[in-house]
Design a protein around this motif. Structure first.
Motif, short mmCIF file in Angstrom:
data_model
loop_
_atom_site.label_atom_id
_atom_site.label_comp_id
_atom_site.label_asym_id
_atom_site.label_seq_id
_atom_site.Cartn_x
_atom_site.Cartn_y
_atom_site.Cartn_z
N LEU A 134 98.02 -190.37 66.14
CA LEU A 134 98.69 -189.15 66.56
C LEU A 134 98.59 -188.92 68.06
N GLU A 135 97.36 -189.11 68.59
CA GLU A 135 97.13 -188.78 69.99
C GLU A 135 95.96 -189.62 70.51
N ALA A 136 96.03 -189.97 71.77
CA ALA A 136 94.94 -190.70 72.41
C ALA A 136 94.49 -189.88 73.63
N ARG A 137 93.21 -189.54 73.63
CA ARG A 137 92.63 -188.83 74.77
C ARG A 137 91.79 -189.83 75.56
N CYS A 144 85.10 -195.54 80.91
CA CYS A 144 86.34 -195.23 80.22
C CYS A 144 85.99 -194.85 78.79
N GLU A 145 86.45 -193.69 78.36
CA GLU A 145 86.22 -193.22 76.99
C GLU A 145 87.57 -192.89 76.38
N VAL A 146 87.80 -193.39 75.17
CA VAL A 146 89.06 -193.14 74.47
C VAL A 146 88.76 -192.55 73.10
N ASN A 147 89.40 -191.45 72.79
CA ASN A 147 89.32 -190.83 71.47
C ASN A 147 90.70 -190.85 70.85
N ALA A 167 85.77 -194.91 71.35
CA ALA A 167 85.18 -196.08 71.98
C ALA A 167 84.92 -195.76 73.45
N GLU A 168 83.90 -196.40 73.98
CA GLU A 168 83.51 -196.14 75.36
C GLU A 168 83.09 -197.45 76.01
#
Length: 122
Positions: free
Chosen positions: A38-41, A57-60, A71-72
């Protein structure tokens, strides 16, 4: 252009157009593995405590049924940190899809056994 909504946040660094397009390209690849994202932050950060520059870099990922995949990665190069996050997320996506597939198979097997049982037939 990807269908995934990507929210990009930079801490202690300037988000250039080249950086934005690079993140969109790399995170957009995940949509090929699973189109239910749905969405990537994405949060990009440069540590102010390191003189040479240390990036994180952190991705939710917001996904249905499982609220967040996260993931980070960190390192001396921002682009390398972005590149390191993508395989971690891909692994989580594949693991989740495998778990869901096995639950679906288990449920189908259960239904098949219920409907195959006929006490009146010998």
């Amino acid at each position: 252009m990807t269908r995934v909504k990507i929210l990009l946040k930079g801490t202690n660094l300037e988000l250039t157009e080249a950086l934005k397009s690079y993140v969109e390209e790399k995170i957009g690849v995940l949509e090929r593995h699973w189109d239910n994202i749905l969405e990537a932050r994405v949060e990009l950060e440069q540590s102010p405590h390191h003189r040479s520059g240390f990036f994180r870099c952190e991705v939710n990922l917001d996904v249905p049924e499982r609220h967040v995949m996260r993931a980070e990665s960190s390192g001396p190069d921002l682009y390398a940190a972005i590149d390191d996050v993508v395989p971690k997320l891909r692994e989580q996506i594949e693991k989740y899809k495998g778990q869901k597939r096995s639950k679906d198979r288990e449920y189908k097997r259960y239904l098949k056994s219920i409907f195959a049982w006929r006490p009146w037939k010998k």
